[in-house]
Design an enzyme around this catalytic site. Structure first.
Site, PDB file in Angstrom:
ATOM      1  N   HIS A  12      32.717  34.289  25.124  1.00 24.24           N
ATOM      2  CA  HIS A  12      33.611  33.143  24.305  1.00 24.24           C
ATOM      3  C   HIS A  12      33.238  31.792  25.030  1.00 24.24           C
ATOM      4  O   HIS A  12      34.160  30.889  25.099  1.00 24.24           O
ATOM      5  CB  HIS A  12      35.096  33.431  24.208  1.00 24.24           C
ATOM      6  CG  HIS A  12      35.773  33.486  25.624  1.00 24.24           C
ATOM      7  ND1 HIS A  12      36.701  34.645  25.617  1.00 24.24           N
ATOM      8  CD2 HIS A  12      35.512  33.110  26.873  1.00 24.24           C
ATOM      9  CE1 HIS A  12      37.237  34.441  26.931  1.00 24.24           C
ATOM     10  NE2 HIS A  12      36.471  33.565  27.298  1.00 24.24           N
ATOM     11  N   HIS A  59      43.407  30.329  28.355  1.00 19.99           N
ATOM     12  CA  HIS A  59      42.725  29.931  29.555  1.00 19.99           C
ATOM     13  C   HIS A  59      43.654  28.539  29.965  1.00 19.99           C
ATOM     14  O   HIS A  59      43.175  27.524  30.580  1.00 19.99           O
ATOM     15  CB  HIS A  59      41.367  29.201  29.283  1.00 19.99           C
ATOM     16  CG  HIS A  59      40.245  30.334  29.085  1.00 19.99           C
ATOM     17  ND1 HIS A  59      40.297  31.015  27.972  1.00 19.99           N
ATOM     18  CD2 HIS A  59      39.541  30.822  29.907  1.00 19.99           C
ATOM     19  CE1 HIS A  59      39.483  32.018  28.089  1.00 19.99           C
ATOM     20  NE2 HIS A  59      38.772  31.748  29.144  1.00 19.99           N
ATOM     21  N   HIS A 192      30.814  37.056  35.251  1.00 19.84           N
ATOM     22  CA  HIS A 192      30.795  35.696  35.293  1.00 19.84           C
ATOM     23  C   HIS A 192      31.851  35.321  36.458  1.00 19.84           C
ATOM     24  O   HIS A 192      32.912  35.886  36.549  1.00 19.84           O
ATOM     25  CB  HIS A 192      30.778  34.818  34.306  1.00 19.84           C
ATOM     26  CG  HIS A 192      32.091  34.835  33.408  1.00 19.84           C
ATOM     27  ND1 HIS A 192      32.609  35.919  32.634  1.00 19.84           N
ATOM     28  CD2 HIS A 192      32.999  33.866  32.979  1.00 19.84           C
ATOM     29  CE1 HIS A 192      33.528  35.472  31.988  1.00 19.84           C
ATOM     30  NE2 HIS A 192      33.607  34.176  32.026  1.00 19.84           N
ATOM     31  N   GLU A 239      37.570  39.371  32.371  1.00 26.59           N
ATOM     32  CA  GLU A 239      38.066  39.360  30.822  1.00 26.59           C
ATOM     33  C   GLU A 239      37.420  40.447  30.159  1.00 26.59           C
ATOM     34  O   GLU A 239      37.858  40.552  29.015  1.00 26.59           O
ATOM     35  CB  GLU A 239      37.227  38.018  30.376  1.00 26.59           C
ATOM     36  CG  GLU A 239      37.747  36.703  30.814  1.00 26.59           C
ATOM     37  CD  GLU A 239      36.828  35.417  30.195  1.00 26.59           C
ATOM     38  OE1 GLU A 239      37.425  34.369  30.474  1.00 26.59           O
ATOM     39  OE2 GLU A 239      35.834  35.639  29.747  1.00 26.59           O
TER      40      GLU A 239
HETATM   41  C1  DHB Z   1      32.594  29.729  30.740  1.00 24.19           C
HETATM   42  C2  DHB Z   1      32.869  31.307  30.339  1.00 24.19           C
HETATM   43  C3  DHB Z   1      34.193  31.507  30.210  1.00 24.19           C
HETATM   44  O1  DHB Z   1      34.651  32.717  29.853  1.00 24.19           O
HETATM   45  C4  DHB Z   1      35.153  30.379  30.021  1.00 24.19           C
HETATM   46  O2  DHB Z   1      36.318  30.917  29.562  1.00 24.19           O
HETATM   47  C5  DHB Z   1      34.834  29.098  30.395  1.00 24.19           C
HETATM   48  C6  DHB Z   1      33.453  28.683  30.778  1.00 24.19           C
HETATM   49  C7  DHB Z   1      31.113  29.425  31.480  1.00 24.19           C
HETATM   50  O3  DHB Z   1      30.343  30.126  31.513  1.00 24.19           O
HETATM   51  O4  DHB Z   1      30.886  28.161  31.529  1.00 24.19           O
HETATM   52 FE    FE Z   2      36.873  32.810  29.578  1.00 26.70          FE
END
Ligand code: DHB
Ligand code: FE
Length: 286
Positions: A12, A59, A192, A239
């Protein structure tokens, strides 16, 4: 009775919203990600869902660190979004189905899940980006039930707990008397990490393992503690909890119909999958 027709899980990342606004779907950077949605669109055109139960993490738009439920379920007929500061257009609102939400909430509480029930709930990019990817350029044709899972402030719920939450929701869906075609959605991930000394961390091997196991052996993934999950998938890779809850909600025979995996979109190992859910013959809805 309502039936669970299958599910979609997807990353997302907010910059996807900027790419959509700037019509960059065919740019070399974005094309490998957006092409992954061609199959999703075909599947949705065939599956024709009425409602989407969306497992996601907020978030900081609706909840903040001062008050952060572990699990929260929307019970509204409309969910608006607002500017989160990412520099992307504010999304259209999503339609809700409050009556169906209350059925899920009643079942969850009867099943000993102490959830927060929200008759007023803002949805952030973790809902709006996947919706815009599934139904590009359109008014979204489904109503939603947003199910929010804390992946932000520790202690986080375990993989096993999220799987059980999903299973309870799956049973609730199947006991709803109205003939709704329900799809489930899991958003976020895969690996990530946005901050700290490991910013930019991704883990292709672990992502593959998660995508392989979640189809037929989701319970095998519950062996990872939250701290192991952070180590293996990054502090925002957790997540994946949303994916586990979504998987739990598919109570029949689950098969992977589509998988697209691409590194990176922004800081994220981007993944999009479609799962079919076939009700097992002879099994009665709980
Ligand atoms: C990014 C990834 C995310 O899950 C998010 O909520 C905000 C930013 C990113 O990779 O920049
Ligand atoms: Fe996120």
């Amino acid at each position: 009775m309502a039936s669970i027709i299958g599910g979609v899980a997807t990353t997302h990342v907010p910059s996807i919203g900027k790419a959509i606004a700037d019509k960059k779907q065919n740019d070399p950077y974005w094309a490998p990600f957006f092409r992954g949605f061609d199959y999703v669109h075909q599947w949705l055109a065939r599956a024709k869902p009425d409602v989407a139960v969306v497992f996601y993490n907020d978030h900081g738009l609706n909840f903040f660190l001062d008050k952060l439920p572990t699990f929260a379920v929307g019970a509204a007929d409309e969910y608006r979004s607002e500017d989160e500061g990412w520099g992307i257009p504010v999304s259209q609102a999503a339609r809700g189905d409050a009556a169906f939400s209350w059925h899920l909430i009643n079942t969850l509480v009867a099943d000993d899940f102490d959830i927060t029930m929200c008759q007023d709930m803002l949805i952030d990019h973790a809902v709006t980006i996947p919706m815009s990817l599934m139904w590009p350029g359109a008014t979204w044709p489904v109503k939603i039930v947003p199910v929010e899972i804390n992946t932000v402030q520790h202690p986080l719920p375990s993989l096993g707990r999220c799987l059980k939450l999903g299973r309870s929701i799956g049973r609730a869906i199947e006991s709803y008397p109205q003939d709704l075609r329900v799809m489930v959605v899991g958003t976020g991930g895969l690996s990530h990490q946005l901050d700290g000394t490991r910013a930019g961390f991704v883990n292709k091997e672990f992502d593959k393992l998660c995508m392989d196991k979640i189809v037929n052996e989701p319970d095998a993934l519950t062996r990872y503690s939250i701290h192991e999950l952070v180590e293996l998938s990054g502090s925002q890779g957790v997540e994946f909890l949303n994916w586990m809850a979504m998987r739990g909600a598919m109570t029949g025979h689950v098969s992977e119909l589509h998988r697209n995996y691409h590194i990176p979109i922004s800081n994220t190992a981007a993944a999009t999958v479609v799962y079919g859910n076939k009700k097992e013959a002879g099994r009665k809805a709980a």
